[in-house]
Enzyme design. Structure first.
Site, short mmCIF file in Angstrom:
data_model
loop_
_atom_site.label_atom_id
_atom_site.label_comp_id
_atom_site.label_asym_id
_atom_site.label_seq_id
_atom_site.Cartn_x
_atom_site.Cartn_y
_atom_site.Cartn_z
N PRO A 1 0.84 -1.20 0.00
CA PRO A 1 0.00 0.00 0.00
C PRO A 1 0.87 1.25 0.00
O PRO A 1 1.50 1.57 1.01
CB PRO A 1 -0.77 -0.12 1.33
CG PRO A 1 0.17 -0.85 2.23
CD PRO A 1 1.00 -1.76 1.35
N MET A 2 0.93 1.97 -1.11
CA MET A 2 1.77 3.15 -1.20
C MET A 2 0.90 4.37 -1.45
O MET A 2 0.33 4.53 -2.54
CB MET A 2 2.82 2.97 -2.30
CG MET A 2 3.88 1.95 -1.93
SD MET A 2 5.04 1.59 -3.25
CE MET A 2 4.05 0.46 -4.24
N GLN B 1 -6.49 -0.72 4.89
CA GLN B 1 -5.47 -0.31 5.86
C GLN B 1 -5.85 1.00 6.54
O GLN B 1 -6.23 1.97 5.88
CB GLN B 1 -4.11 -0.14 5.19
CG GLN B 1 -2.99 0.16 6.19
CD GLN B 1 -1.65 0.39 5.53
OE1 GLN B 1 -1.36 1.50 5.11
NE2 GLN B 1 -0.82 -0.67 5.44
N CYS C 1 4.58 4.09 7.69
CA CYS C 1 4.71 5.25 6.82
C CYS C 1 5.77 6.21 7.37
O CYS C 1 5.68 6.64 8.53
CB CYS C 1 3.37 5.97 6.68
SG CYS C 1 3.47 7.42 5.60
N LYS D 1 1.52 -3.60 9.42
CA LYS D 1 2.77 -3.38 8.72
C LYS D 1 3.63 -2.44 9.55
O LYS D 1 3.15 -1.42 10.05
CB LYS D 1 2.55 -2.78 7.32
CG LYS D 1 3.85 -2.66 6.53
CD LYS D 1 3.65 -2.09 5.13
CE LYS D 1 4.99 -2.05 4.40
NZ LYS D 1 4.90 -1.39 3.08
N GLU E 1 13.41 -3.28 -0.96
CA GLU E 1 14.53 -3.48 -1.89
C GLU E 1 14.46 -4.78 -2.67
O GLU E 1 15.50 -5.36 -3.02
CB GLU E 1 15.86 -3.38 -1.15
CG GLU E 1 16.22 -1.96 -0.72
CD GLU E 1 16.32 -0.98 -1.88
OE1 GLU E 1 17.09 -1.21 -2.83
OE2 GLU E 1 15.58 0.03 -1.85
N ARG F 1 7.77 -0.63 -4.68
CA ARG F 1 8.30 0.07 -5.86
C ARG F 1 8.82 -0.90 -6.91
O ARG F 1 8.76 -0.60 -8.11
CB ARG F 1 9.41 1.02 -5.42
CG ARG F 1 8.92 2.17 -4.53
CD ARG F 1 10.07 3.00 -4.00
NE ARG F 1 10.99 2.17 -3.21
CZ ARG F 1 12.28 2.44 -3.04
NH1 ARG F 1 12.81 3.52 -3.61
NH2 ARG F 1 13.03 1.66 -2.30
#
Length: 327
Positions: free
Chosen positions: A7-8, A68, A98, A139, A201, A224
């Site tokens: 979730p971004m 979320q 976040c 998270k 990553e 990402r």
């Protein structure tokens, strides 16, 4: 193995969730965080950020969507979770990761990792307000400034009722700077008795293999890396099975862009739609040389008609085009 789409906030909205999950390999996804501040949320707040709730809380590809929440008031978060559950959310997730300064200043996200007792109170309240058959998950990052409290935070979340953790293997102060400290995920797994997802990553199949070797995590969350390479989940899922999976070509990716643009035109005003396609295209430049060329061609373009022609979609087609495009 489960593979989740991260979730971004401001990036992975319902449009991008739709097109990415069409590619395959994603087992579940999560809304952008729904902020709870001075009052419990009403249904409209969830319906705006999670229109998938009206489709059984699934993307058009059938990928389950979790809701979320982000905030620091246990009571208001609990009451808001109850509303989300009534709307059909299959899982309630809580954001303690976040790193955004504006979010942290309002006591949301990773700043709460300095207060494990509050983490416990939040999860406990959400668990009490949520029907027993709906899991509560969380998270987290490794901490705010240091990872040395990560295990206490993980235990607080699980003791409060979290049935699953996603661990972004960096602190708040690390931001998104490499490396991700995957070795700490192994420590969290040893400290709690619930599934722990590795996050951070993972840009390629080789990264996934290295992450698994370092931390032993069975399950992963892609952020990402999946936005920049939309078939990454599909590639990893195939690699896990020992199968070959040819990378998605630009010709195969282009319909995704066209689908995204058609939906952006349908949902957003002409003032904001160009920014959304540029945002995603800029991330695709990491993986596709063709994206570099296209991004350079439209980076200063604001006219929706011209942008549509550049990517091969007529703006007037709207959502009908989006639904007609198959991946």
């Amino acid at each position: 193995m489960q593979i989740a789409l991260a979730p971004m906030e401001g990036l992975v909205d319902d449009i991008l969730r739709d097109v990415l999950t069409r590619v395959g390999g994603v087992d579940w996804c999560v809304t952008e965080f729904v902020r709870v501040s001075d009052r419990a949320l009403q249904a409209s707040a969830f319906q705006r950020l999670a229109p998938e709730l009206a489709r059984g809380s699934q993307t058009r590809a059938g990928t389950p969507l979790r809701v979320q929440l982000l905030g620091s008031d246990p009571v208001l978060l609990g009451e808001s979770a109850a509303v989300a559950a009534q709307l059909g959310a299959p899982v309630i997730d809580l954001n303690f990761g976040c790193p955004a300064k504006t979010v942290n200043r309002s006591r949301g996200g990773a700043v709460l990792l300095d207060e494990p007792e509050l983490l416990h109170s939040i999860v406990s309240a959400v668990r009490r307000h949520t029907p027993a058959h709906i899991p509560v998950t969380a998270k987290m990052r490794l901490g705010y400034a240091s990872p040395h409290g990560a295990l206490d935070c993980a235990r607080a979340l699980v003791d409060g009722g979290a049935e699953q953790l996603v661990v972004h293997a960096r602190t708040k102060l690390d931001g998104y700077k490499p490396p991700a400290h995957w070795e700490w995920i192994a420590k969290v797994q040893d400290a709690v008795a619930v599934p722990v997802y590795a996050n951070g990553e993972i840009w390629s199949v080789d990264d996934w293999r290295r992450c698994r070797e370092v931390c032993g995590a069975r399950d992963i969350m892609l952020g990402r890396g999946l936005v920049s390479r939309p078939d990454l989940a599909r590639q990893i899922a195939a690699a896990k099975k020992g199968q070959a999976c040819e990378p998605m070509t630009w010709a195969e990716l282009l319909p995704l862009l066209q689908c995204f643009w058609a939906q952006a035109l349908n949902k957003l005003s002409p003032r904001y739609a160009p920014g959304r396609i540029k945002q995603w295209l800029a991330m695709l430049t990491r993986s596709y040389p063709e994206a570099v060329v296209l991004f350079d061609a439209l980076r200063r373009e604001t006219d929706c008609d011209r942008i549509g022609r550049l990517i091969g979609v007529e703006p007037t087609n709207g959502l009908e085009t989006a639904e007609a495009i198959s991946i």
